[in-house]
Scaffold this motif. Structure first.
Motif, PDB file in Angstrom:
ATOM      1  N   LEU A  98       0.814  -1.205   0.000  1.00  0.00           N
ATOM      2  CA  LEU A  98       0.000   0.000   0.000  1.00  0.00           C
ATOM      3  C   LEU A  98       0.855   1.266   0.000  1.00  0.00           C
ATOM      4  CD1 LEU A  98      -2.846  -0.938   2.508  1.00  0.00           C
ATOM      5  CD2 LEU A  98      -2.949  -0.907   0.013  1.00  0.00           C
ATOM      6  N   GLY A  99       2.085   1.180   0.497  1.00  0.00           N
ATOM      7  CA  GLY A  99       2.954   2.346   0.522  1.00  0.00           C
ATOM      8  C   GLY A  99       3.154   2.955  -0.858  1.00  0.00           C
ATOM      9  N   PRO A 100       3.693   2.207  -1.827  1.00  0.00           N
ATOM     10  CA  PRO A 100       3.836   2.735  -3.189  1.00  0.00           C
ATOM     11  C   PRO A 100       2.505   3.043  -3.861  1.00  0.00           C
ATOM     12  CG  PRO A 100       5.259   0.839  -2.862  1.00  0.00           C
ATOM     13  CD  PRO A 100       4.351   0.908  -1.673  1.00  0.00           C
ATOM     14  N   VAL A 101       1.465   2.257  -3.580  1.00  0.00           N
ATOM     15  CA  VAL A 101       0.160   2.495  -4.212  1.00  0.00           C
ATOM     16  C   VAL A 101      -0.320   3.915  -3.908  1.00  0.00           C
ATOM     17  CG1 VAL A 101      -2.292   1.876  -4.144  1.00  0.00           C
ATOM     18  CG2 VAL A 101      -0.566   0.087  -4.303  1.00  0.00           C
ATOM     19  N   PHE A 102      -0.184   4.343  -2.655  1.00  0.00           N
ATOM     20  CA  PHE A 102      -0.649   5.661  -2.255  1.00  0.00           C
ATOM     21  C   PHE A 102       0.458   6.714  -2.295  1.00  0.00           C
ATOM     22  CE2 PHE A 102      -3.757   2.861  -0.066  1.00  0.00           C
ATOM     23  CZ  PHE A 102      -4.899   3.343  -0.697  1.00  0.00           C
ATOM     24  N   GLY A 103       1.685   6.282  -2.650  1.00  0.00           N
ATOM     25  CA  GLY A 103       2.809   7.198  -2.704  1.00  0.00           C
ATOM     26  C   GLY A 103       3.028   7.778  -4.075  1.00  0.00           C
ATOM     27  N   VAL A 104       4.086   7.297  -4.768  1.00  0.00           N
ATOM     28  CA  VAL A 104       4.408   7.870  -6.074  1.00  0.00           C
ATOM     29  C   VAL A 104       4.481   6.815  -7.170  1.00  0.00           C
ATOM     30  CG1 VAL A 104       6.905   7.747  -5.692  1.00  0.00           C
ATOM     31  CG2 VAL A 104       5.988   9.417  -7.305  1.00  0.00           C
ATOM     32  N   LYS A 105       4.862   5.581  -6.828  1.00  0.00           N
ATOM     33  CA  LYS A 105       5.156   4.584  -7.854  1.00  0.00           C
ATOM     34  C   LYS A 105       3.908   3.881  -8.383  1.00  0.00           C
ATOM     35  CE  LYS A 105       8.650   1.032  -8.763  1.00  0.00           C
ATOM     36  NZ  LYS A 105       7.826  -0.059  -9.269  1.00  0.00           N
ATOM     37  N   GLY A 106       2.844   3.895  -7.597  1.00  0.00           N
ATOM     38  CA  GLY A 106       1.637   3.199  -8.024  1.00  0.00           C
ATOM     39  C   GLY A 106       1.657   1.734  -7.623  1.00  0.00           C
ATOM     40  N   GLY A 107       0.699   0.991  -8.120  1.00  0.00           N
ATOM     41  CA  GLY A 107       0.555  -0.414  -7.750  1.00  0.00           C
ATOM     42  C   GLY A 107       1.542  -1.314  -8.454  1.00  0.00           C
ATOM     43  N   ALA A 108       1.337  -2.606  -8.314  1.00  0.00           N
ATOM     44  CA  ALA A 108       2.261  -3.582  -8.890  1.00  0.00           C
ATOM     45  C   ALA A 108       1.496  -4.649  -9.642  1.00  0.00           C
ATOM     46  CB  ALA A 108       3.123  -4.203  -7.791  1.00  0.00           C
ATOM     47  N   ALA A 109       0.504  -4.229 -10.402  1.00  0.00           N
ATOM     48  CA  ALA A 109      -0.301  -5.168 -11.186  1.00  0.00           C
ATOM     49  C   ALA A 109      -0.086  -4.978 -12.673  1.00  0.00           C
ATOM     50  CB  ALA A 109      -1.782  -5.004 -10.837  1.00  0.00           C
ATOM     51  N   GLY A 110       1.014  -4.313 -13.069  1.00  0.00           N
ATOM     52  CA  GLY A 110       1.273  -4.043 -14.469  1.00  0.00           C
ATOM     53  C   GLY A 110       0.589  -2.759 -14.899  1.00  0.00           C
ATOM     54  N   GLY A 111       0.459  -2.571 -16.211  1.00  0.00           N
ATOM     55  CA  GLY A 111      -0.149  -1.346 -16.704  1.00  0.00           C
ATOM     56  C   GLY A 111      -0.622  -1.480 -18.141  1.00  0.00           C
ATOM     57  N   GLY A 112      -1.474  -0.525 -18.566  1.00  0.00           N
ATOM     58  CA  GLY A 112      -1.993  -0.552 -19.925  1.00  0.00           C
ATOM     59  C   GLY A 112      -2.755  -1.833 -20.202  1.00  0.00           C
ATOM     60  N   TYR A 113      -2.421  -2.485 -21.333  1.00  0.00           N
ATOM     61  CA  TYR A 113      -3.076  -3.732 -21.719  1.00  0.00           C
ATOM     62  C   TYR A 113      -2.279  -4.960 -21.273  1.00  0.00           C
ATOM     63  CZ  TYR A 113      -6.369  -0.941 -24.322  1.00  0.00           C
ATOM     64  OH  TYR A 113      -7.354  -0.049 -24.641  1.00  0.00           O
ATOM     65  N   SER A 114      -1.426  -4.737 -20.281  1.00  0.00           N
ATOM     66  CA  SER A 114      -0.619  -5.825 -19.727  1.00  0.00           C
ATOM     67  C   SER A 114      -0.731  -5.776 -18.203  1.00  0.00           C
ATOM     68  CB  SER A 114       0.842  -5.677 -20.175  1.00  0.00           C
ATOM     69  OG  SER A 114       1.615  -6.767 -19.777  1.00  0.00           O
ATOM     70  N   GLN A 115      -1.892  -6.192 -17.718  1.00  0.00           N
ATOM     71  CA  GLN A 115      -2.192  -6.112 -16.288  1.00  0.00           C
ATOM     72  C   GLN A 115      -2.645  -7.456 -15.732  1.00  0.00           C
ATOM     73  OE1 GLN A 115      -4.593  -2.788 -14.773  1.00  0.00           O
ATOM     74  NE2 GLN A 115      -4.678  -1.989 -16.872  1.00  0.00           N
ATOM     75  N   VAL A 116      -2.493  -7.562 -14.408  1.00  0.00           N
ATOM     76  CA  VAL A 116      -3.088  -8.663 -13.659  1.00  0.00           C
ATOM     77  C   VAL A 116      -4.348  -8.119 -13.001  1.00  0.00           C
ATOM     78  CG1 VAL A 116      -2.718 -10.395 -11.870  1.00  0.00           C
ATOM     79  CG2 VAL A 116      -0.809  -9.647 -13.267  1.00  0.00           C
ATOM     80  N   VAL A 117      -5.418  -8.905 -13.042  1.00  0.00           N
ATOM     81  CA  VAL A 117      -6.719  -8.460 -12.550  1.00  0.00           C
ATOM     82  C   VAL A 117      -7.323  -9.517 -11.609  1.00  0.00           C
ATOM     83  CG1 VAL A 117      -7.326  -6.868 -14.416  1.00  0.00           C
ATOM     84  CG2 VAL A 117      -7.651  -9.323 -14.761  1.00  0.00           C
ATOM     85  N   PRO A 118      -8.256  -9.093 -10.710  1.00  0.00           N
ATOM     86  CA  PRO A 118      -8.878  -7.780 -10.574  1.00  0.00           C
ATOM     87  C   PRO A 118      -7.920  -6.750  -9.962  1.00  0.00           C
ATOM     88  CG  PRO A 118      -9.703  -9.258  -8.866  1.00  0.00           C
ATOM     89  CD  PRO A 118      -8.849 -10.090  -9.772  1.00  0.00           C
ATOM     90  N   MET A 119      -7.585  -5.726 -10.742  1.00  0.00           N
ATOM     91  CA  MET A 119      -6.550  -4.777 -10.398  1.00  0.00           C
ATOM     92  C   MET A 119      -6.824  -4.017  -9.094  1.00  0.00           C
ATOM     93  SD  MET A 119      -6.091  -1.183 -10.778  1.00  0.00           S
ATOM     94  CE  MET A 119      -5.434  -0.092 -12.015  1.00  0.00           C
ATOM     95  N   GLU A 120      -8.082  -3.591  -8.888  1.00  0.00           N
ATOM     96  CA  GLU A 120      -8.400  -2.830  -7.678  1.00  0.00           C
ATOM     97  C   GLU A 120      -8.200  -3.688  -6.429  1.00  0.00           C
ATOM     98  OE1 GLU A 120     -11.694  -2.289 -10.210  1.00  0.00           O
ATOM     99  OE2 GLU A 120     -12.303  -0.535  -9.048  1.00  0.00           O
ATOM    100  N   ASP A 121      -8.669  -4.919  -6.474  1.00  0.00           N
ATOM    101  CA  ASP A 121      -8.508  -5.820  -5.329  1.00  0.00           C
ATOM    102  C   ASP A 121      -7.030  -6.075  -5.050  1.00  0.00           C
ATOM    103  OD1 ASP A 121     -11.203  -5.913  -5.748  1.00  0.00           O
ATOM    104  OD2 ASP A 121     -11.366  -8.088  -5.743  1.00  0.00           O
ATOM    105  N   ILE A 122      -6.275  -6.375  -6.112  1.00  0.00           N
ATOM    106  CA  ILE A 122      -4.867  -6.720  -5.963  1.00  0.00           C
ATOM    107  C   ILE A 122      -4.081  -5.563  -5.355  1.00  0.00           C
ATOM    108  CG2 ILE A 122      -2.744  -7.186  -7.269  1.00  0.00           C
ATOM    109  CD1 ILE A 122      -4.553  -8.824  -9.220  1.00  0.00           C
ATOM    110  N   ASN A 123      -4.342  -4.345  -5.817  1.00  0.00           N
ATOM    111  CA  ASN A 123      -3.580  -3.189  -5.352  1.00  0.00           C
ATOM    112  C   ASN A 123      -4.007  -2.690  -3.976  1.00  0.00           C
ATOM    113  OD1 ASN A 123      -1.601  -2.637  -7.338  1.00  0.00           O
ATOM    114  ND2 ASN A 123      -3.161  -1.795  -8.698  1.00  0.00           N
ATOM    115  N   LEU A 124      -5.154  -3.123  -3.504  1.00  0.00           N
ATOM    116  CA  LEU A 124      -5.604  -2.681  -2.184  1.00  0.00           C
ATOM    117  C   LEU A 124      -5.439  -3.822  -1.171  1.00  0.00           C
ATOM    118  CD1 LEU A 124      -8.583  -0.399  -3.267  1.00  0.00           C
ATOM    119  CD2 LEU A 124      -6.245   0.239  -2.652  1.00  0.00           C
TER     120      LEU A 124
END
Length: 555
Positions: A98-124
């Motif tokens: 949660l530190g990077p998610v709410f900081g500057v780097k963002g989550g760790a589920a990938g990005g764009g059309y290359s993501q792991v899902v459900p992204m909201e659940d994974i990042n929280l």
């Protein structure tokens, strides 16, 4: 282009039972957390124990910019690309903090059309693993302070308590605190501190344990303090390991999710790579190797941190080795390493790029020294120019290193087909995996080997505190453990200002900490901190949730 969260919401998720069935996982071997995520039961480990291992591909990177270079995006895209060329592939990743998610780097589920899902659940909150680690860690702290309050039968010196409290959030104000204030009823006053959960020894133990029994034994081995006579006090002296293991009973099980293209993904554990060992769990990787022909995993930050620790720590305890390594490089990171300012990385700058290519060269050489075939993934960003991408490609050609452009962010698995083919070819090449050093070497020899061979340092300077800690570790008979370097991720050195490929500098070791439960020694260098702080404008300021529970601003 839509935002990450908009792309994630627009994909067609398959029930996790369907994802599992493609891996020959039965419904009764799943512990479901809703329709789209599940934990994998112990019975699956037993069922697959005698299967042969598939190929293991490690994804790492050059020294990054503060925003990251798309290593997870490349990992996810490569897994999807492998499936697109007819290979049976699975991905093994860390869980976000949660530190990077709410900081500057963002989550760790990938990005764009290359993501792991459900992204909201994974990042929280995901399946609660990081909360379980936090609770287990702080239970031990509470038992220690209660012991001090209840008569201190073990004779613990409150000035020499080593084990900190944790929380999974960037909060610099908790780096150094005083506790037990307000009178006798509130405990014994002493100095204490907080680390972020993902830097904790309990997180490292979760990721390096092979079973619940191994986990419990490792928890008991945590060195928490010294007594007034200078003797060690371990978690087992409080009989704390049983209750801690009970809190981690479910957390020790890997989590199964999927990508935007329904490629299976195991996400488990989340140690930081600049202050911990930066790899997902041994259990998840080992199981993935039994479930598919190709497992794609990653190690945090640049290869000088994550990949080195993957080779020298995770492979040591996991009993496996990568068949190939994919090294992620970006034009913007190489421009940054060549002296371009952070604010100018989206502008073409061939002089800075050429100057920074030496950083790519250093990472290639470091990875080749482990005896494993290397493929460079040139991760494309929208602002990259053809001239810049051609310059990076030409550099790889001159070195005789295989490379591929990766457009996974914009195109998903389709954008990683060439990279997937190159990775498969690399897996078929001869591999002569070797670790950098033997754990039985003296502590200083191991540190200086990493400093010289991986970082390019000319010397290592030890503070008085570091020298004292080394003597104490040797006295305890724990010197024969691998090294987990804690340093800046932005440079091959211990200073974020030394970009490119610094040589001949002095690496400054501030302290050395025994993590007996995890099974390694943490070497603190430079100004690295184990509790990050939030930036001036945290990502949290851009997040919101509407009356229907829809989250915005998460990436």
């Amino acid at each position: 282009m839509p935002t990450d969260i908009e792309i994630a919401r627009g994909c067609k998720l398959q029930p996790i039972t369907e994802i599992a069935s493609r891996l020959d996982i039965l419904p009764e071997e799943l512990e479901q957390y809703g329709r789209y995520k599940a934990k994998l039961s112990e019975s699956l480990f037993i069922k697959t124990a005698n299967r042969p291992n598939g190929k293991l591909i490690l994804v790492t990177a050059v020294n990054p910019t503060p925003a990251g270079e798309g290593k997870t995006t490349t990992t996810v895209g490569l897994g999807m690309g492998l499936n697109r060329i007819g290979k049976h592939a699975i991905i093994a990743l860390r869980e976000p903090s949660l530190g990077p998610v709410f900081g500057v780097k963002g989550g760790a589920a990938g990005g764009g059309y290359s993501q792991v899902v459900p992204m909201e659940d994974i990042n929280l909150h995901f399946t609660g693993d990081l909360h379980a680690v936090t609770a287990a860690n702080n239970l031990l702290c509470a038992m220690l302070d209660n012991h001090l309050q209840q008569g201190n039968a073990l004779g613990i010196d409150p000035r020499r308590v080593l084990f900190p409290r944790v929380m999974d959030m960037n909060d610099r104000s908790l780096r150094h605190i005083n506790i037990g204030l307000g009178g006798k009823i509130n405990g014994v006053p002493r100095e204490d501190s907080f680390q972020i959960t993902v830097a904790s020894e309990v997180m490292a133990i979760l990721c390096l344990a092979k079973s619940l029994t191994d986990l419990k034994e490792r928890l008991g081995d945590i060195l928490i303090a010294y007594n007034y006579s200078g003797g060690p006090v371990y978690a087992r002296d409080f009989m704390a390991q049983g209750a801690m293991a009970a809190l981690l009973r479910d957390a020790v099980k890997p989590n199964l999710v999927q990508t935007l293209e329904n490629t299976p993904a195991l996400m488990h554990g989340g140690p930081f790579a600049n202050i911990a060992h930066g790899c997902n769990s041994i259990r998840a990787t080992a199981l993935a190797l039994k479930l598919a022909d190709y497992t794609v995993t990653e190690a945090g930050f640049g290869s000088d941190l994550g990949a080195e620790k993957f080779m020298d720590i995770k492979c040591l305890y996991g009993g496996f080795a990568p068949d190939a390594v994919v090294l992620v490089a970006t034009a913007r990171a190489l421009k940054y390493n060549g002296g371009a300012p952070k604010t100018g990385l989206s502008t073409e700058n061939l002089p800075a790029l050429k100057s920074g290519l030496c950083n790519l060269g250093a990472h290639i050489e470091n990875l080749q020294s482990f005896g494993v075939p290397v493929v460079v993934a040139i991760n494309e960003f929208a602002a990259d120019t053809k001239a810049e991408l051609d310059e990076v490609a030409g550099y790889c050609k001159n070195l005789g290193v295989d490379f591929a452009l990766s457009g996974a962010f914009a195109k998903g698995g389709e954008g990683a087909i060439d990279l997937a083919a190159k990775a498969v070819a690399a897996c078929e090449k001869p591999s002569y995996f070797t670790r950098l050093y033997e754990p039985s070497l003296p502590i200083r020899d191991k540190i200086e080997t990493i400093a010289a061979k991986v970082y390019g340092a000319g010397a290592v300077a030890y503070s008085p505190a570091a020298n004292k800690s080394i003597r104490e570790i040797e006295k305890l008979g724990k010197a024969n453990l691998p090294i987990c370097m804690a340093k800046t991720q932005y440079s091959l050195s211990d200073s974020p200002a030394l970009l490119g490929r610094p040589k001949g500098f002095t690496l400054n070791v501030g302290d050395v900490a025994l993590r007996a439960g995890a099974g390694f020694l943490v070497v603190m260098t430079g100004d690295v901190m184990t509790m990050p702080g939030l930036p001036k404008t945290p990502s949290a300021c851009m997040m919101d949730v509407d009356e229907y529970g829809n989250i915005t601003g998460l990436f």
